[in-house]
Enzyme design. Sequence first.
Site, PDB file in Angstrom:
ATOM      1  N   LEU A  40       0.840  -1.191   0.000  1.00  0.00           N
ATOM      2  CA  LEU A  40       0.000   0.000   0.000  1.00  0.00           C
ATOM      3  C   LEU A  40       0.878   1.245   0.000  1.00  0.00           C
ATOM      4  O   LEU A  40       1.965   1.245   0.574  1.00  0.00           O
ATOM      5  CB  LEU A  40      -0.903   0.014   1.247  1.00  0.00           C
ATOM      6  CG  LEU A  40      -1.829  -1.200   1.458  1.00  0.00           C
ATOM      7  CD1 LEU A  40      -2.588  -1.036   2.768  1.00  0.00           C
ATOM      8  CD2 LEU A  40      -2.790  -1.370   0.290  1.00  0.00           C
ATOM      9  N   ASP A  41       0.382   2.308  -0.624  1.00  0.00           N
ATOM     10  CA  ASP A  41       1.080   3.585  -0.549  1.00  0.00           C
ATOM     11  C   ASP A  41       1.166   4.041   0.901  1.00  0.00           C
ATOM     12  O   ASP A  41       0.349   3.642   1.746  1.00  0.00           O
ATOM     13  CB  ASP A  41       0.331   4.655  -1.358  1.00  0.00           C
ATOM     14  CG  ASP A  41       0.323   4.364  -2.847  1.00  0.00           C
ATOM     15  OD1 ASP A  41       1.251   3.676  -3.313  1.00  0.00           O
ATOM     16  OD2 ASP A  41      -0.603   4.822  -3.533  1.00  0.00           O
ATOM     17  N   ARG A  42       2.125   4.899   1.189  1.00  0.00           N
ATOM     18  CA  ARG A  42       2.327   5.385   2.558  1.00  0.00           C
ATOM     19  C   ARG A  42       1.033   5.922   3.161  1.00  0.00           C
ATOM     20  O   ARG A  42       0.694   5.618   4.312  1.00  0.00           O
ATOM     21  CB  ARG A  42       3.384   6.484   2.551  1.00  0.00           C
ATOM     22  CG  ARG A  42       3.695   7.067   3.927  1.00  0.00           C
ATOM     23  CD  ARG A  42       4.484   8.353   3.813  1.00  0.00           C
ATOM     24  NE  ARG A  42       3.664   9.389   3.186  1.00  0.00           N
ATOM     25  CZ  ARG A  42       4.132  10.560   2.763  1.00  0.00           C
ATOM     26  NH1 ARG A  42       5.414  10.837   2.875  1.00  0.00           N
ATOM     27  NH2 ARG A  42       3.325  11.437   2.206  1.00  0.00           N
ATOM     28  N   ARG A  87      -5.997   5.894  -7.739  1.00  0.00           N
ATOM     29  CA  ARG A  87      -5.798   7.339  -7.711  1.00  0.00           C
ATOM     30  C   ARG A  87      -5.801   7.920  -9.129  1.00  0.00           C
ATOM     31  O   ARG A  87      -6.434   8.952  -9.397  1.00  0.00           O
ATOM     32  CB  ARG A  87      -4.488   7.667  -6.996  1.00  0.00           C
ATOM     33  CG  ARG A  87      -4.467   7.198  -5.545  1.00  0.00           C
ATOM     34  CD  ARG A  87      -3.056   7.120  -4.970  1.00  0.00           C
ATOM     35  NE  ARG A  87      -2.441   8.438  -4.864  1.00  0.00           N
ATOM     36  CZ  ARG A  87      -1.165   8.617  -4.524  1.00  0.00           C
ATOM     37  NH1 ARG A  87      -0.379   7.569  -4.275  1.00  0.00           N
ATOM     38  NH2 ARG A  87      -0.673   9.835  -4.440  1.00  0.00           N
TER      39      ARG A  87
END
Length: 298
Positions: A135-137, A237
């Site tokens: 997962l992205d930060r 996104r």
Amino acid sequence: MERHIEYIITEQFHNKTIEQFLKLQEYPHQAVVQLKKTPEGICKNGIWAYVNERLQTGDILHLHLVEEKGETSIQPLYVPLDIVYEDEDLMVINKPANMPIHPSMNHHEGTLANGLLYYFTEKNEDFTFRCINRLDRDTSGLTIVAKHLLSAGILSRQVSKREIKRTYRAICQGKISDAGTIDAPIARADDSTIERCVNFETGEHAVTHYKRIAYDAQKDVSLVELHLETGRTHQIRVHLKHIGHPIIGDFLYNPDFTYCNRQALHSYSLSFIHPLTKKEMHFASSFPEDLKRIFQDF
């Protein structure tokens, strides 16, 4: 790390070689090599066996997987962990926002990897960090971590075969349509090592399915549930921005922090087949508090 695995051979696998049986169980080549190297790593009815030996109905196949060296490139540091599930083969962790998965040039500490190395060091267990769905930060929610090379190999194969079902929830700008599918290839944006964009000439195939759960007319934001058919970098996104409904609080694609100071994206649920037991696994994670403040009932 040590893992003992035992199978009682059923009629379905009668007269298969051990190697054929392991392939049917989706054992990756690296794990089979490791088992062959380990003294008594593969035993049939209590006797050390070669992988070309044939199995008979009722045979007991015992496997002893050993990984003697753990992670050496990541520093063990205390990080609070929300462990949703753990067994001998894997962990499911509910990652908070603002926690990177892995140390990088800009984030040496406070990562999920740091925390897990500390967790296993305290238990005096060797551990190599293998995250299955990164997962992205700033994306919160559920992520799978494999505890050894065998579970990592099987789970990674499930990812490549699109057998791990991932559901996300996001809050996006504007009133999105009731439901739909975004089929738009994604490529790296020009002059950027991070940003991605839709590019129908050079992009990689990417498909996202979505449905609107709620709409707040006063804030002009929608709560959306999304299912990934593919797993491209920044896919949700980029796709939501592409259709004119970018995720709020997304510093890269929609830096509007009116209602949220990070991208309002949450890994909501995971469903997959356990790599060793073959049981169906289902996990869900409620919306974190910062996103609940935008949509109170979710």
